[in-house]
Motif scaffolding. Structure first.
Motif, short mmCIF file in Angstrom:
data_model
loop_
_atom_site.label_atom_id
_atom_site.label_comp_id
_atom_site.label_asym_id
_atom_site.label_seq_id
_atom_site.Cartn_x
_atom_site.Cartn_y
_atom_site.Cartn_z
N TRP A 196 0.82 -1.21 0.00
CA TRP A 196 0.00 0.00 0.00
C TRP A 196 0.85 1.26 0.00
O TRP A 196 0.44 2.31 -0.52
CB TRP A 196 -0.99 0.01 1.17
CG TRP A 196 -2.13 -0.94 0.92
CD1 TRP A 196 -2.35 -2.11 1.55
CD2 TRP A 196 -3.16 -0.80 -0.08
NE1 TRP A 196 -3.46 -2.73 1.01
CE2 TRP A 196 -3.98 -1.95 0.02
CE3 TRP A 196 -3.46 0.16 -1.04
CZ2 TRP A 196 -5.08 -2.16 -0.80
CZ3 TRP A 196 -4.57 -0.05 -1.86
CH2 TRP A 196 -5.36 -1.18 -1.74
N LYS A 239 -5.41 2.92 7.99
CA LYS A 239 -6.44 2.13 8.68
C LYS A 239 -5.95 0.70 8.83
O LYS A 239 -5.11 0.30 8.02
CB LYS A 239 -7.78 2.17 7.94
CG LYS A 239 -7.78 1.77 6.49
CD LYS A 239 -7.35 0.43 6.03
CE LYS A 239 -8.19 -0.75 6.41
NZ LYS A 239 -7.73 -2.03 5.72
N TRP A 265 -12.43 4.41 1.95
CA TRP A 265 -13.61 3.75 1.35
C TRP A 265 -14.73 4.74 1.08
O TRP A 265 -15.40 4.70 0.06
CB TRP A 265 -14.10 2.65 2.27
CG TRP A 265 -14.53 1.39 1.56
CD1 TRP A 265 -15.80 0.99 1.33
CD2 TRP A 265 -13.69 0.36 1.02
NE1 TRP A 265 -15.80 -0.22 0.67
CE2 TRP A 265 -14.51 -0.63 0.48
CE3 TRP A 265 -12.29 0.20 0.95
CZ2 TRP A 265 -14.01 -1.77 -0.14
CZ3 TRP A 265 -11.80 -0.93 0.34
CH2 TRP A 265 -12.66 -1.90 -0.20
N VAL A 294 -7.29 -11.91 -1.53
CA VAL A 294 -6.71 -10.69 -0.94
C VAL A 294 -5.36 -10.97 -0.27
O VAL A 294 -4.59 -10.06 -0.01
CB VAL A 294 -7.63 -10.04 0.12
CG1 VAL A 294 -8.83 -9.41 -0.53
CG2 VAL A 294 -8.05 -11.02 1.19
N GLN A 340 -1.25 -9.23 0.14
CA GLN A 340 -1.16 -8.81 1.54
C GLN A 340 -1.08 -10.05 2.44
O GLN A 340 -2.02 -10.32 3.20
CB GLN A 340 -2.39 -7.95 1.89
CG GLN A 340 -2.48 -6.66 1.08
CD GLN A 340 -3.83 -5.97 1.30
OE1 GLN A 340 -4.76 -6.19 0.54
NE2 GLN A 340 -3.92 -5.16 2.33
N ASP A 397 -9.80 -5.38 8.77
CA ASP A 397 -9.26 -5.06 7.44
C ASP A 397 -10.31 -4.39 6.57
O ASP A 397 -10.09 -3.31 6.01
CB ASP A 397 -8.76 -6.35 6.77
CG ASP A 397 -8.35 -6.11 5.34
OD1 ASP A 397 -7.43 -5.31 5.12
OD2 ASP A 397 -8.98 -6.68 4.42
N LEU A 398 -11.47 -5.03 6.44
CA LEU A 398 -12.52 -4.54 5.54
C LEU A 398 -13.67 -3.89 6.32
O LEU A 398 -14.23 -2.87 5.89
CB LEU A 398 -13.05 -5.73 4.72
CG LEU A 398 -14.18 -5.43 3.76
CD1 LEU A 398 -13.69 -4.53 2.62
CD2 LEU A 398 -14.74 -6.73 3.17
N HIS A 441 -13.68 -0.21 6.95
CA HIS A 441 -14.06 0.60 5.77
C HIS A 441 -15.59 0.71 5.68
O HIS A 441 -16.14 1.79 5.45
CB HIS A 441 -13.58 -0.09 4.50
CG HIS A 441 -12.12 0.05 4.20
ND1 HIS A 441 -11.42 1.21 4.33
CD2 HIS A 441 -11.22 -0.86 3.70
CE1 HIS A 441 -10.16 1.03 3.93
NE2 HIS A 441 -10.02 -0.22 3.56
N TYR A 486 -14.65 -12.86 2.69
CA TYR A 486 -13.54 -13.27 1.83
C TYR A 486 -13.39 -14.75 2.11
O TYR A 486 -12.63 -15.17 2.98
CB TYR A 486 -12.24 -12.56 2.21
CG TYR A 486 -12.13 -11.10 1.86
CD1 TYR A 486 -12.68 -10.59 0.68
CD2 TYR A 486 -11.44 -10.23 2.69
CE1 TYR A 486 -12.55 -9.24 0.36
CE2 TYR A 486 -11.29 -8.88 2.37
CZ TYR A 486 -11.84 -8.41 1.20
OH TYR A 486 -11.70 -7.08 0.88
N PHE A 504 -14.98 -7.26 -6.40
CA PHE A 504 -13.90 -6.71 -5.58
C PHE A 504 -13.27 -5.52 -6.29
O PHE A 504 -12.98 -5.61 -7.47
CB PHE A 504 -12.82 -7.78 -5.33
CG PHE A 504 -11.68 -7.26 -4.51
CD1 PHE A 504 -11.74 -7.28 -3.13
CD2 PHE A 504 -10.54 -6.74 -5.12
CE1 PHE A 504 -10.68 -6.78 -2.37
CE2 PHE A 504 -9.48 -6.25 -4.36
CZ PHE A 504 -9.56 -6.27 -2.99
N TYR A 512 -7.47 -3.35 -8.39
CA TYR A 512 -7.83 -2.57 -7.20
C TYR A 512 -8.26 -1.14 -7.60
O TYR A 512 -8.29 -0.27 -6.75
CB TYR A 512 -6.63 -2.43 -6.27
CG TYR A 512 -6.20 -3.69 -5.56
CD1 TYR A 512 -6.49 -3.89 -4.22
CD2 TYR A 512 -5.46 -4.66 -6.22
CE1 TYR A 512 -6.06 -5.03 -3.56
CE2 TYR A 512 -5.03 -5.80 -5.57
CZ TYR A 512 -5.34 -5.99 -4.24
OH TYR A 512 -4.91 -7.11 -3.59
N SER A 544 -10.59 1.12 -5.43
CA SER A 544 -10.08 1.46 -4.11
C SER A 544 -8.85 2.37 -4.22
O SER A 544 -8.72 3.36 -3.48
CB SER A 544 -9.81 0.14 -3.39
OG SER A 544 -8.74 0.21 -2.57
#
Ligand code: 89Y
Length: 346
Positions: free
Chosen positions: A14, A96, A125, A159, A163, A176-177, A180, A232, A242, A289, A292
Motif C-alpha cells: 500500500w 487504517k 472507502w 486478498v 497482503q 481489514d474490511l 471501511h 472473503y 472486488f 484494485y 479502491s
C-alpha cells in the motif's frame, strides 16, 4: 503555495500505491522513508526516487523534520510510530485500521490532542466514487431519511496474495474490511446506537482470523437498520465485484441502489434515474484494485486541505475513533452472541 515535505513510514504494497497517489495530487513531496528493514526501504527509495532512507524513525524525525508523516506500516506499527510523531509534535496520517484495540486508539487520539498536533486516519472507502455518489444522494434528501440499508461485500478475490500479513491477523475481516464499511455507513447514516454481529472462520488454519461477518446496526437519528454482509471466503461467485461494495437503501421517498460496475440507481415516484460512478483510471493503479486505489486521491486531497488549514478533514483521528469503537463493539457482540449498545453517541 509551498510544497509540504513529508516522510513515509513503511515500504509495503500500500505504501507504493499511496506514494503514487500523493504524486497524483501534488503539493507534497516525499523526502524520506523509514522502514525497519533498511534493505527494503533502500529498494523502495531507489525505485521511487526518495532521497533519504532510515531504519530509525526517531532519527528520521530529528534530522529531516518533515512537515508530516504518512504512517503506512502494518497495524503493529500504527500505535508506536504515531505516538513517536506526537512526541515530536509532527502531524501524522495513520493507515487504517488506526489501532488493534479501542484503548490504543484512544491513547493515540489523546496524545495528539495533548500535543496540539493534527492526527488523521487514511480511510479511503467513503471516497470511492460510487460510495461518494451514495453519500451525496442521501445528503440531498431525495429519498428522505432512510429506514433501512444493506451493504454487501462478498468476494472470492485472493486478498492474501498481495497482503500475506492478513493471514496472520487473529482479528481479520472486521479490522481489514469492516472498518471501511462501518466508516462509510457512519458517513451515510450517522453514529451507531447498537450492533449485533456474527462471524465465521472458514479458512483456518491458512487464514487465522474471521473471514465472514454479518452485522445488524441501528444508526443515526432515525435508528436506520443497517445490515452489512462481508466475506472473503474464496467462494466462487458469478459476478466478482472486488473491491466494490454493493448497496441498497430504502427511504420514505425512494430507494438507492449501488450496483456492480459502479452503477447508481435512484428510484422515486418520478421513476428511476441511473448513472455510472466509474472511478478515474490512473496508470499507477493496479487494475484489480482500481476503485479502491483511485479513491486514495480524493482522500489525500481532503487530508492535504486540512494540513494546509483550508478546513477540517473528514477522517480525523477523533472521528475515526468512533469507527474503531464500532469495530471492536462488533467483535464484542460476536464473542458474546449479544447486542452491544454504544454509549455517548449522537
Ligand atoms: O486491505 C484492504 C483494504 O484496505 O482494501 C481492500 C483490502 O486490500 C483487502 O480487504
Amino acid at each position: 503555495m509551498k510544497d509540504f515535505r513529508f516522510a513515509i513510514f513503511g515500504a509495503g504494497f500500500w505504501a507504493r500505491v499511496q506514494l503514487a497517489a500523493w504524486r497524483e495530487v501534488g503539493g507534497a513531496e516525499c523526502v524520506a522513508i523509514y522502514n525497519r528493514s533498511r534493505e527494503r526501504a533502500e529498494a523502495f527509495a531507489r525505485d521511487l526516487g526518495i532521497p533519504a532512507v532510515y531504519d530509525d524513525p526517531a532519527k528520521l524525525l530529528r534530522e529531516v523534520q518533515p512537515d508530516f508523516v504518512d504512517n503506512i506500516t502494518e497495524v503493529g506499527g500504527h500505535k508506536p510510530l504515531s505516538l513517536l510523531c506526537a512526541r515530536h509534535r509532527i502531524p501524522c496520517i495513520c493507515q487504517k485500521p488506526m489501532a488493534a484495540s479501542v484503548a490504543d486508539a484512544r491513547a493515540m487520539v489523546a496524545a495528539f490532542a495533548r500535543a496540539r498536533t493534527p492526527f488523521f486516519v487514511h480511510e479511503n472507502w467513503r471516497w470511492q466514487s460510487p460510495m461518494r455518489a451514495l453519500i451525496d444522494t442521501l445528503r440531498s434528501g431525495e429519498i428522505g431519511t432512510p429506514f433501512r440499508a444493506r451493504f454487501t461485500m462478498i468476494s472470492g478475490f485472493d486478498v492474501w496474495a498481495n497482503q500475506p500479513a492478513l493471514r496472520e491477523l487473529k482479528q481479520f475481516i472486521l479490522t481489514d474490511l469492516g472498518v471501511h464499511l462501518l466508516d462509510t455507513a457512519r458517513a451515510c447514516f450517522g453514529e451507531a446506537h447498537a450492533v449485533c454481529c456474527q462471524t465465521h472462520r472458514t479458512l483456518r488454519p491458512g487464514v487465522k482470523g474471521e473471514n465472514v461477518a454479518t452485522l445488524l446496526l441501528a444508526m443515526g437519528p432515525a435508528r436506520t437498520s443497517v445490515v452489512i454482509e462481508m466475506a472473503y471466503a474464496k467462494t466462487p461467485v458469478e459476478r466478482e465485484c472486488f473491491p466494490q461494495t454493493l448497496a441498497f437503501v430504502e427511504g420514505p421517498l425512494g430507494s438507492i441502489e449501488v450496483t456492480s460496475g459502479f452503477g447508481l440507481r435512484v428510484t422515486t415516484n418520478k421513476g428511476t434515474r441511473h448513472w455510472s460512478a466509474r472511478p478515474p483510471r490512473f496508470a499507477w493503479a493496479d487494475p484489480r484494485y482500481d476503485l479502491s486505489q483511485a479513491s486514495m486521491v480524493p482522500c489525500i486531497r481532503d487530508l492535504l486541505g486540512a494540513l494546509r488549514g483550508e478546513g477540517p478533514a473528514e477522517t480525523t483521528g477523533a472521528d475515526n475513533l468512533k469507527t474503531m469503537e464500532l469495530t471492536y463493539a462488533a467483535y464484542a457482540s460476536a464473542a458474546k452472541s449479544a447486542v452491544v449498545r454504544l454509549k455517548h453517541r449522537r
